[in-house]
Design a protein around this motif. Structure first.
Motif, PDB file in Angstrom:
ATOM      1  N   LEU A 222     -13.484   6.787  65.497  1.00  0.00           N
ATOM      2  CA  LEU A 222     -12.126   7.034  65.092  1.00  0.00           C
ATOM      3  C   LEU A 222     -11.099   7.128  66.140  1.00  0.00           C
ATOM      4  CD1 LEU A 222     -10.349   7.919  62.631  1.00  0.00           C
ATOM      5  CD2 LEU A 222     -10.498  10.098  63.266  1.00  0.00           C
ATOM      6  N   TRP A 223     -11.208   7.836  67.156  1.00  0.00           N
ATOM      7  CA  TRP A 223     -10.281   7.831  68.077  1.00  0.00           C
ATOM      8  C   TRP A 223     -10.124   6.686  68.960  1.00  0.00           C
ATOM      9  CZ3 TRP A 223      -8.676   7.314  73.314  1.00  0.00           C
ATOM     10  CH2 TRP A 223      -7.833   7.803  73.766  1.00  0.00           C
ATOM     11  N   GLY A 224     -11.530   5.964  69.041  1.00  0.00           N
ATOM     12  CA  GLY A 224     -11.501   4.571  69.948  1.00  0.00           C
ATOM     13  C   GLY A 224     -11.518   3.407  68.966  1.00  0.00           C
ATOM     14  N   GLY A 225     -12.299   3.532  67.698  1.00  0.00           N
ATOM     15  CA  GLY A 225     -12.470   2.254  67.007  1.00  0.00           C
ATOM     16  C   GLY A 225     -11.166   2.221  66.184  1.00  0.00           C
ATOM     17  N   LEU A 228      -7.492   3.536  69.585  1.00  0.00           N
ATOM     18  CA  LEU A 228      -7.270   2.906  70.542  1.00  0.00           C
ATOM     19  C   LEU A 228      -7.497   1.355  70.489  1.00  0.00           C
ATOM     20  CD1 LEU A 228      -6.483   3.382  73.637  1.00  0.00           C
ATOM     21  CD2 LEU A 228      -9.036   3.836  74.258  1.00  0.00           C
ATOM     22  N   THR A 229      -8.453   1.111  70.200  1.00  0.00           N
ATOM     23  CA  THR A 229      -8.948  -0.322  70.248  1.00  0.00           C
ATOM     24  C   THR A 229      -7.659  -1.163  69.427  1.00  0.00           C
ATOM     25  OG1 THR A 229     -11.047  -0.092  70.218  1.00  0.00           O
ATOM     26  CG2 THR A 229     -10.421  -1.936  69.428  1.00  0.00           C
ATOM     27  N   PRO A 230      -7.429  -1.043  68.093  1.00  0.00           N
ATOM     28  CA  PRO A 230      -6.498  -1.740  67.583  1.00  0.00           C
ATOM     29  C   PRO A 230      -4.953  -1.695  68.024  1.00  0.00           C
ATOM     30  CG  PRO A 230      -6.910   0.175  66.215  1.00  0.00           C
ATOM     31  CD  PRO A 230      -7.876   0.168  67.216  1.00  0.00           C
ATOM     32  N   LEU A 235      -1.026  -4.420  71.333  1.00  0.00           N
ATOM     33  CA  LEU A 235      -0.036  -4.354  72.375  1.00  0.00           C
ATOM     34  C   LEU A 235      -0.245  -5.551  73.481  1.00  0.00           C
ATOM     35  CD1 LEU A 235       0.634  -0.605  72.827  1.00  0.00           C
ATOM     36  CD2 LEU A 235       2.093  -2.219  71.819  1.00  0.00           C
ATOM     37  N   GLY A 236      -1.383  -6.316  73.177  1.00  0.00           N
ATOM     38  CA  GLY A 236      -2.015  -7.106  74.109  1.00  0.00           C
ATOM     39  C   GLY A 236      -2.394  -6.645  75.505  1.00  0.00           C
ATOM     40  N   MET A 237      -2.980  -5.121  75.514  1.00  0.00           N
ATOM     41  CA  MET A 237      -3.511  -4.606  76.419  1.00  0.00           C
ATOM     42  C   MET A 237      -4.841  -4.227  76.408  1.00  0.00           C
ATOM     43  SD  MET A 237      -0.370  -1.772  77.200  1.00  0.00           S
ATOM     44  CE  MET A 237       1.345  -2.111  77.367  1.00  0.00           C
ATOM     45  N   GLY A 238      -5.500  -4.758  75.622  1.00  0.00           N
ATOM     46  CA  GLY A 238      -7.053  -4.975  75.499  1.00  0.00           C
ATOM     47  C   GLY A 238      -7.764  -6.032  75.814  1.00  0.00           C
TER      48      GLY A 238
END
Length: 444
Positions: A222-225, A228-230, A235-238
């Motif tokens: 949840l928190w990551g998938g 944070l991931t989307p 934002l172009g930061m992944g």
């Protein structure tokens, strides 16, 4: 009648409220935090443990020559003719074996070890049947799949709350206790001595425990998938920007890396290859990687159906050395490559955090540094449960005394903060408040 903490300031409602939440959060999360600490401590030394338990599989005895991957895969095909071969990990250094991932028709997936000099199959195991594999899966999901993953995430979030509330409770309120702020009062005995152990263990491990929680959450579903991931990718930061236009609803836009790839790669879509009946073969892929300066230590996912591509990546101890390559299985074209410098700032921060979290970044010193908070969590759980057991009335829970409800504005602020940073913890906080209010209404 519920008891109150004898040394808590009776006129400090905030202190008492924080202690009440600290008590319940600690009691509920204790067994889960203990599991996470023990399994995490084991996985910190995964290579050392596997080398000691499976030396015949991990070390190659025939020499330091490394054959290209095709004869190694062919040897595994001969040993397991009905299994699908999904990935090969080439040796990271001379004297190490290669590892091939297979999916048999019947039974669980296996990892097969091959001598890279002679192409001799040395043996295999089911990962989850090993001590390291069991600890790895238990650490991530309690062996309960997605449900366990959600439980781990929830417990980690409440662990964060435990540390923050614990630091607030640690600060001495009495002038006489100021001199013992940073060292134990050895004159205390019995339960007060257990409090000293709990207090100072929490104090000196708090920052590292928070670090473990924060750097572990990106892997949570949840928190990551879902958060944070989307957000980082939007934002172009992944993951690298050139991969963005490959995203789709097709499940094959993600490489099956068995959960062992860099976080950035697990979240990144991959290009589609050309459909065709021919396949360039893994030796040609190997030569492409050699030309790119990666002769050893890469992990290569093998195409399983038409249109699939070869995806290779490196996962060194220091993330600055991570490199990813996508190669068309039909034409042999290098259709995508990326290195650490191509990651966005959030992805880079996550990769640095994960490397430190896993004890990889600076060798044994990193492992020992991360072992300390694991051992501290074990000590905190044991001392905390001992404190509760010693203070509780016979046959009673011994929870802190119920207080008059706090201001609705404060509850709303706490709830909003938890929901923003830790959605599962926020949802559980609302649930607990609702149950508590319902119970009080029933008893009224």
């Amino acid at each position: 009648m519920a008891t109150t903490r004898p040394d808590a300031p009776q006129d400090n409602r905030l202190y008492a409220a924080v202690w009440r939440w600290h008590f319940y959060a600690g009691l509920i999360t204790a067994p889960f935090l203990l599991i996470l600490a023990v399994t995490g401590a084991i996985y910190l030394f995964n290579d050392e443990i596997n080398d000691a338990l499976y030396p015949e599989l991990r070390f190659a005895s025939s020499g330091e020559t490394v054959l290209p991957p095709e004869p190694l895969l062919e040897a595994v095909r001969h040993a397991y003719p009905t299994a699908a071969l999904t990935r090969i990990d080439m040796p990271t250094e001379a004297g190490r074996t290669a590892k091939v991932y297979i999916s048999p028709i019947d039974g669980p997936d296996r990892r097969v070890f091959v001598d890279p000099s002679s192409a001799q199959v040395l043996g295999s195991y089911v990962y989850t049947s090993t001590l390291v594999g069991f600890s790895d899966v238990a650490h991530g999901s309690l062996l309960l799949g997605e449900t366990g993953d959600a439980i781990v995430e929830l417990m980690a979030c409440w662990g964060f709350v435990l540390v923050v509330t614990g630091l607030y409770l640690w600060w001495p309120r009495k002038q006489a206790d100021q001199r013992y702020r940073f060292h134990p009062n050895v004159q205390k005995k019995g339960r007060p001595l257990w409090r000293e152990v709990h207090r100072l263990t929490g104090l000196y491990s708090a920052v590292l425990i928070l670090f473990l929680i924060i750097t572990g959450l990106p892997w949570a579903s949840l928190w990551g998938g879902q958060f944070l991931t989307p957000v980082s990718n939007a934002l172009g930061m992944g993951y690298p920007s050139f991969l963005r236009h490959h995203g789709s609803d097709d499940s094959k836009t993600l490489v099956d890396t068995h959960g062992e790839a860099p976080w950035t790669l697990n979240a990144a879509p991959i290009p589609h290859g050309h459909h065709g009946t021919t396949n360039i073969g893994v030796n040609n892929v190997h030569q492409t990687l050699v030309d790119q300066g990666v002769p050893l230590g890469y992990r290569l996912s093998l195409p399983q159906s038409p249109g699939d591509i070869y995806s290779a990546y490196t996962y060194p101890d220091q993330p600055e050395g991570q490199r990813t390559f996508h190669i068309d299985a039909h034409s042999g074209d290098l259709i995508g490559k990326a290195g650490f410098d191509d990651y966005g700032p959030i992805a880079k921060a996550v990769e640095w955090g994960v490397a430190l979290h896993m004890g990889n970044y600076f060798g044994l010193a990193n492992q020992l540094l991360m072992l300390f908070p694991c051992l501290a969590i074990i000590a905190l759980v044991i001392s905390g449960l001992t404190l509760w057991w010693k203070r509780r009335p016979q046959g009673r829970l011994g929870a802190p005394k119920k207080l008059a409800p706090g201001k609705k504005r404060n509850l709303a602020l706490i709830t909003a903060t938890l929901m923003l940073f830790f959605p599962l913890a926020g949802a559980s906080f609302v649930t607990i408040l609702a149950l508590d209010m319902g119970w009080r209404a029933i008893r009224a």
